[in-house]
Motif scaffolding. Structure first.
Motif, PDB file in Angstrom:
ATOM      1  N   SER A 283      -4.342 -32.909 -43.139  1.00 35.71           N
ATOM      2  CA  SER A 283      -3.465 -31.653 -43.073  1.00 35.71           C
ATOM      3  C   SER A 283      -2.384 -32.115 -44.168  1.00 35.71           C
ATOM      4  O   SER A 283      -1.896 -33.110 -44.376  1.00 35.71           O
ATOM      5  N   ILE A 284      -2.593 -31.170 -45.124  1.00 39.79           N
ATOM      6  CA  ILE A 284      -1.519 -30.997 -46.297  1.00 39.79           C
ATOM      7  C   ILE A 284       0.039 -30.994 -45.599  1.00 39.79           C
ATOM      8  O   ILE A 284       0.783 -31.845 -45.990  1.00 39.79           O
ATOM      9  N   ASP A 285       0.116 -30.215 -44.862  1.00 35.46           N
ATOM     10  CA  ASP A 285       1.368 -29.825 -44.188  1.00 35.46           C
ATOM     11  C   ASP A 285       1.871 -31.113 -43.452  1.00 35.46           C
ATOM     12  O   ASP A 285       3.307 -31.460 -43.495  1.00 35.46           O
ATOM     13  N   ARG A 286       1.174 -31.642 -42.534  1.00 42.64           N
ATOM     14  CA  ARG A 286       1.415 -32.929 -41.818  1.00 42.64           C
ATOM     15  C   ARG A 286       2.012 -33.968 -43.023  1.00 42.64           C
ATOM     16  O   ARG A 286       3.034 -34.820 -42.742  1.00 42.64           O
ATOM     17  N   ALA A 287       1.370 -34.166 -44.128  1.00 38.72           N
ATOM     18  CA  ALA A 287       1.534 -35.221 -45.057  1.00 38.72           C
ATOM     19  C   ALA A 287       2.741 -35.055 -45.535  1.00 38.72           C
ATOM     20  O   ALA A 287       3.542 -35.871 -45.893  1.00 38.72           O
ATOM     21  N   MET A 288       2.683 -33.858 -45.940  1.00 39.01           N
ATOM     22  CA  MET A 288       4.237 -33.308 -46.516  1.00 39.01           C
ATOM     23  C   MET A 288       5.394 -33.621 -45.819  1.00 39.01           C
ATOM     24  O   MET A 288       6.208 -34.131 -46.106  1.00 39.01           O
ATOM     25  N   GLN A 289       5.397 -33.158 -44.198  1.00 36.51           N
ATOM     26  CA  GLN A 289       6.320 -33.250 -43.546  1.00 36.51           C
ATOM     27  C   GLN A 289       6.427 -34.768 -43.296  1.00 36.51           C
ATOM     28  O   GLN A 289       7.772 -35.279 -43.343  1.00 36.51           O
ATOM     29  N   ASN A 290       5.597 -35.820 -43.330  1.00 37.03           N
ATOM     30  CA  ASN A 290       5.737 -37.065 -43.194  1.00 37.03           C
ATOM     31  C   ASN A 290       6.625 -37.744 -44.404  1.00 37.03           C
ATOM     32  O   ASN A 290       7.630 -38.646 -44.209  1.00 37.03           O
ATOM     33  N   ILE A 291       6.484 -37.314 -45.575  1.00 34.66           N
ATOM     34  CA  ILE A 291       7.140 -37.727 -46.705  1.00 34.66           C
ATOM     35  C   ILE A 291       8.494 -36.929 -46.803  1.00 34.66           C
ATOM     36  O   ILE A 291       9.361 -37.558 -47.107  1.00 34.66           O
ATOM     37  N   MET A 292       8.270 -35.721 -46.971  1.00 36.22           N
ATOM     38  CA  MET A 292       9.581 -35.004 -46.985  1.00 36.22           C
ATOM     39  C   MET A 292      10.601 -35.253 -45.932  1.00 36.22           C
ATOM     40  O   MET A 292      11.531 -35.232 -46.200  1.00 36.22           O
ATOM     41  N   GLY A 293       9.981 -35.232 -44.846  1.00 40.40           N
ATOM     42  CA  GLY A 293      11.112 -35.754 -43.728  1.00 40.40           C
ATOM     43  C   GLY A 293      11.810 -36.690 -43.822  1.00 40.40           C
ATOM     44  O   GLY A 293      13.171 -36.513 -43.584  1.00 40.40           O
ATOM     45  N   GLY A 294      11.396 -37.737 -44.597  1.00 39.58           N
ATOM     46  CA  GLY A 294      12.265 -39.040 -44.940  1.00 39.58           C
ATOM     47  C   GLY A 294      13.152 -38.700 -45.753  1.00 39.58           C
ATOM     48  O   GLY A 294      14.424 -39.024 -45.712  1.00 39.58           O
ATOM     49  N   ILE A 295      12.926 -37.922 -46.959  1.00 39.47           N
ATOM     50  CA  ILE A 295      13.883 -37.796 -47.918  1.00 39.47           C
ATOM     51  C   ILE A 295      14.564 -36.663 -47.788  1.00 39.47           C
ATOM     52  O   ILE A 295      15.481 -36.453 -48.650  1.00 39.47           O
ATOM     53  N   LYS A 296      14.237 -35.792 -47.002  1.00 37.18           N
ATOM     54  CA  LYS A 296      14.688 -34.389 -46.873  1.00 37.18           C
ATOM     55  C   LYS A 296      16.645 -34.657 -46.585  1.00 37.18           C
ATOM     56  O   LYS A 296      17.163 -33.876 -47.158  1.00 37.18           O
ATOM     57  N   VAL A 297      16.672 -35.462 -45.569  1.00 34.73           N
ATOM     58  CA  VAL A 297      18.054 -35.645 -45.252  1.00 34.73           C
ATOM     59  C   VAL A 297      18.694 -36.140 -46.565  1.00 34.73           C
ATOM     60  O   VAL A 297      19.939 -35.554 -46.744  1.00 34.73           O
ATOM     61  N   THR A 298      18.355 -37.034 -47.160  1.00 33.13           N
ATOM     62  CA  THR A 298      18.847 -37.535 -48.467  1.00 33.13           C
ATOM     63  C   THR A 298      19.051 -36.637 -49.346  1.00 33.13           C
ATOM     64  O   THR A 298      20.422 -36.425 -49.954  1.00 33.13           O
ATOM     65  N   LEU A 299      18.091 -35.911 -49.407  1.00 38.97           N
ATOM     66  CA  LEU A 299      18.126 -34.723 -50.581  1.00 38.97           C
ATOM     67  C   LEU A 299      19.086 -33.750 -50.352  1.00 38.97           C
ATOM     68  O   LEU A 299      19.941 -33.420 -50.911  1.00 38.97           O
ATOM     69  N   VAL A 300      19.063 -33.417 -49.128  1.00 37.31           N
ATOM     70  CA  VAL A 300      20.397 -32.330 -48.609  1.00 37.31           C
ATOM     71  C   VAL A 300      21.710 -32.910 -48.708  1.00 37.31           C
ATOM     72  O   VAL A 300      22.465 -32.222 -49.261  1.00 37.31           O
ATOM     73  N   PHE A 301      21.765 -34.437 -48.488  1.00 41.06           N
ATOM     74  CA  PHE A 301      22.827 -34.922 -48.791  1.00 41.06           C
ATOM     75  C   PHE A 301      23.578 -35.125 -49.950  1.00 41.06           C
ATOM     76  O   PHE A 301      24.526 -34.489 -50.313  1.00 41.06           O
ATOM     77  N   ILE A 302      22.438 -35.303 -50.904  1.00 39.81           N
ATOM     78  CA  ILE A 302      22.729 -35.162 -52.370  1.00 39.81           C
ATOM     79  C   ILE A 302      23.035 -33.897 -52.848  1.00 39.81           C
ATOM     80  O   ILE A 302      24.217 -33.664 -53.660  1.00 39.81           O
ATOM     81  N   GLY A 303      22.386 -32.962 -52.269  1.00 40.35           N
ATOM     82  CA  GLY A 303      22.642 -31.597 -52.766  1.00 40.35           C
ATOM     83  C   GLY A 303      23.976 -31.141 -52.289  1.00 40.35           C
ATOM     84  O   GLY A 303      24.735 -30.826 -53.214  1.00 40.35           O
ATOM     85  N   LEU A 304      24.560 -31.460 -51.044  1.00 45.86           N
ATOM     86  CA  LEU A 304      25.755 -30.936 -50.619  1.00 45.86           C
ATOM     87  C   LEU A 304      26.951 -31.727 -51.339  1.00 45.86           C
ATOM     88  O   LEU A 304      27.841 -31.227 -51.688  1.00 45.86           O
ATOM     89  N   PHE A 305      26.637 -33.076 -51.718  1.00 44.05           N
ATOM     90  CA  PHE A 305      27.611 -33.853 -52.322  1.00 44.05           C
ATOM     91  C   PHE A 305      27.708 -33.333 -53.690  1.00 44.05           C
ATOM     92  O   PHE A 305      28.801 -33.175 -54.310  1.00 44.05           O
TER      93      PHE A 305
END
Lengths: 596, 202
Positions: A283-305
């Motif tokens: 599953s591409i989606d699951r793999a994406m979720q595994n990777i993006m899930g970890g960095i998504k919070v960081t990315l959102v935080f960086i974006g807001l900052f």
């Protein structure tokens, strides 16, 4: 709509810019991660494929090895060989021999832990089949067309695992490895053993590979780690895929969409083309979720900052622009309030652009101040000039009036004094009376030069005094009739006198006989009509014109009326030789303009 | 009756394909037997037909003939034996390890059990037929015994010549049989007192 403030604009702009950049970065990161995930999935799939193949190879190798050992069973060999020998003589022992083969096969089947075990003769006839119920299914079955069996019967067989096949019996699918049963160097039969491709097997593979595994054979899903719906979707996808790309390489990855989840699928061709093969899916989606899930919070935080920082920076930037501007605006407001153009702009903190603006403004204000000074100077001069001109004109008028008025006197004085001198001898009383009258006239004249405007009655009294003197000169030859219908109008002084003087001089004086002078002053239609007529000698038109041109009397009067009533009065001289003269004046009723 | 039999068909040489599997699918490399086998010696020739009633019971062959299959180097020697019903075949073990000779054939099934070197066990064959003989311990060992209910048979010699003597007059079919080849038949007439000569090609 209200236009936005510069500050709002700048903050909005920087924020939007950063949001765009952040969003762009997100997209790029997403794309990069997707690419990475894809290549990682491809690797994973390859690894899964290797694991799957390794599992199968190991299993097949194990099966082959066990089968080879099993094929060395002497009873089995003896039974098969004897069976085939006895077959030629249709011996009654055949059934027993076959049972022996079956018995041996059954024992081997238990040892091998296979799902299927088949013993055939060297012609491919099935002698024993274990793992399939009912056992009668094997009756008359010949498997010589199976590639793995053919491989065993050929003089130069290939690797048994390589030629392992896929067999389908009664809806079940087996992975089969066949080995020959040899007697010395003769192939007397084959022994095939295999395991079923079952849901349990694919689940085991999934446990080992972390990939979803589907086995498809002949448009049918044999075993799958998916649910039914996903299976049918996958089949449909594969069908359209093979239709569109008929010559696809067997080991190529394709993307498949199953119930909203995208999978990367790898098809592994196995056995005969119709025998089917495994498909490994990650599953591409699951793999994406595994990777993006970890960095998504960081990315959102960086974006807001970033957005926050951008807003603060925008605020600071707008402050640095608008503050000097506001200072400057205040400075200009000060100029407007005070009107003091020569002020200097003193900023709290230097700002190049605003300084340039301020310098320009200052120099503009400077030149404005200069031109203002120039203008006021000019106006001052102009006013002075106007005052001068007015004064000059007034002086001129005054002098003209003085002059005009003074013209009266010499003629009259000359004539009056002549008359008095004559009367002194003839009638000293009359002479005395006339002298008093003359004195009155001159007093009047002196007053007039100061007053300029008199009432009609005053003028008439003056005229009567004058006529007294003239009557004394002319005696009976001069008759005067007056018709006065005026209450209290004012006229310039010496308005009537010159007309009467003219009537005497040009009408009565030259006529032999009596001359009657009629004086009419009437107030009609808002006009003061003054008419002096005589029935004296009259004037030829040329005489009349020359009288007007020479400027005595009448001319003088008209000039003065022009000053008092600028173009508001009318005058007329009608004269006929030996008939008389009529001079008419129409004056406005309002008091004459005085320019004193 | 005399004759010569020739083998023109290709026969896979007898060998033990011991390393057949160890090569994992490669062609078998046969291990040569200690004594090379002449396949002509494995040809059995016999007559088919109706023998004269006078001859029943059919004459037995000379008693000097002691049919024996030895077990040498994990091989039955000879691999082919032709006997008449009533003959007893001896199976001596010449190898320094156990053998277990057995047969599942309908004509005569037996199991001689395990026995060591120098022991001899024997089986009497009372019915005609083809008896396949195996060893329980060494599954590649095999031999075949042709049991005839008449004495008109023989094995070819190493040069292919053969002779069947004292055949009564009549018309028969001469059969040349080899375990691995298609058998050949030929109708012959046997004249009294005469020598019949036959050539057969397998």
């Amino acid at each position: 709509m209200k236009p936005l403030k510069l500050r709002t604009k700048i903050i909005l702009f920087t924020s939007l810019l950063v949001i765009a950049v952040v969003a762009g970065s997100f997209l790029v990161i997403n794309q990069v991660v997707k690419t990475q995930v894809r290549s990682r999935l491809v690797r994973d799939l390859k690894r899964s494929q290797q694991t799957l193949e390794q599992i199968q190879r190991d299993r097949l190798r194990e099966m082959a090895a066990y089968s080879i050992i099993a094929s060395e069973n002497s009873t089995l060999k003896a039974a098969i060989e004897t069976y085939q020998t006895e077959l030629q003589s249709n011996s009654p022992i055949l059934e027993q021999l076959r049972r022996t083969v079956e018995n041996e096969a059954s024992k081997l089947f238990e040892i091998l832990k296979a799902d299927l075990l088949v013993v055939t003769s060297n012609s491919g006839d099935v002698l024993a089949m274990e793992g399939i119920q009912p056992a009668t299914a094997r009756a008359g079955l010949n498997l010589s067309d199976q590639p793995s069996i053919q491989n065993c019967l050929s003089p130069n067989p290939r690797d048994f695992e390589e030629s392992a096949g896929i067999w389908r019996f009664q809806g079940r699918t087996y992975r089969i490895v066949s080995v020959p049963i040899l007697l010395q160097d003769l192939v007397i039969g084959t022994l095939s053993s295999g395991y079923e491709i079952s849901p349990h097997l694919v689940e085991t593979i999934k446990l080992n590979t972390d990939s979803d595994v589907v086995f498809v054979a002949g448009d049918q899903v044999i075993a799958s780690t998916f649910n039914q719906e996903q299976n049918s979707l996958l089949l449909r996808a594969l069908k359209t895929q093979t239709q569109s790309t008929a010559t696809t390489a067997s080991d190529s990855q394709t993307e498949v969409m199953l119930q909203g989840e995208t999978f990367l699928a790898l098809q592994i061709a196995q056995g005969s083309p119709s025998g089917g093969g495994f498909i490994i899916l990650n599953s591409i989606d699951r793999a994406m979720q595994n990777i993006m899930g970890g960095i998504k919070v960081t990315l959102v935080f960086i974006g807001l900052f970033s957005i926050l920082v951008a807003m603060l920076l925008g605020l600071a930037l707008s402050q640095s622009i608008t503050q000097p501007l506001m200072n400057f605006v205040n400075f200009m407001g000060g100029i407007t309030r005070t009107g003091e153009l020569q002020q200097k702009f003193q900023p709290h903190s230097p700002n190049y652009e605003v300084d340039v603006l301020a310098r320009s403004f200052e120099s503009m204000a400077q030149s404005l101040a200069e031109s203002q000074a120039e203008t006021s100077r000019y106006h001052e001069e102009l006013r002075r000039k106007e005052i001068n001109e007015e004064k000059i004109s007034r002086l001129a008028t005054r002098s003209r009036l003085d002059a005009l008025i003074s013209q009266v006197n010499p003629h009259f004085l000359f004539n009056a004094l002549n008359t008095v001198s004559v009367l002194i001898d003839e009638n000293p009383d009359e002479a005395r009376r006339l002298t008093v009258k003359l004195a009155n006239i001159f007093r009047q004249t002196l007053q007039a030069s100061e007053r300029e405007v008199v009432s009609v009655q005053e003028e008439l009294r003056f005229v009567q005094d004058y006529l007294e003197i003239e009557k004394a000169r002319f005696g009976e030859r001069l008759q005067v009739e007056e018709r006065i219908e005026v209450s209290n109008a004012q006229i310039p002084c010496f308005t009537l006198q010159p007309l009467i003087e003219n009537a005497i001089k040009h009408g009565a004086a030259l006529k032999i006989g009596t001359t009657t002078i009629r004086i009419a002053v009437l107030q009609e239609n808002g006009h003061l009509n003054i008419q002096v007529s005589d029935d004296g000698i009259g004037m030829t038109p040329s005489a009349r014109d020359s009288m007007l041109e020479r400027g005595y009397g009448l001319r003088n009067l008209i000039d003065r009326l022009n000053i008092h009533y600028p173009s508001e009065f009318a005058w007329k001289v009608e004269s006929e030789f030996e008939k008389g003269t009529v001079v008419s004046l129409a004056l406005p009723c309002h008091p004459p303009v005085t320019r004193m | 009756m005399r004759g010569v039999v020739k083998i023109e068909s290709k026969i896979q040489p007898r060998s033990q394909a011991i390393n057949f599997y160890s090569r994992r699918g490669g062609p078998a490399v046969p291990r040569k037997l200690t004594a090379p086998v002449n396949e002509l010696e494995n040809v059995v020739l016999y007559l088919e037909g109706t023998f004269k009633a006078a001859e029943v019971p059919l004459p037995r062959r000379p008693a000097a003939f002691e049919p024996t299959i030895r077990q040498v180097h994990e091989t039955f020697v000879p691999p082919v034996l032709a006997i008449q019903t009533g003959d007893t075949v001896h199976f001596p073990n010449d190898d320094p390890f156990f053998h277990n000779v057995f047969s599942l054939s309908g004509a005569r099934s037996f199991d001689l059990g395990r026995y060591p070197k120098n022991q001899v066990r024997s089986v009497k064959f009372d019915r005609p037929g083809i008896v396949k003989v195996f060893c329980h311990i060494h599954s590649h060992m095999n031999a075949v015994i042709r049991v005839f209910d008449h004495p008109y048979f023989c094995k070819a010699r190493s040069n292919g010549t053969f002779s069947i003597s004292q055949v009564p007059e009549g018309t028969y079919t001469l059969v040349a049989w080899h375990e691995r080849l298609k058998l050949q038949r030929q109708v012959i007439r046997v004249q009294p007192g005469g020598n019949t000569s036959v050539d057969l090609v397998l």
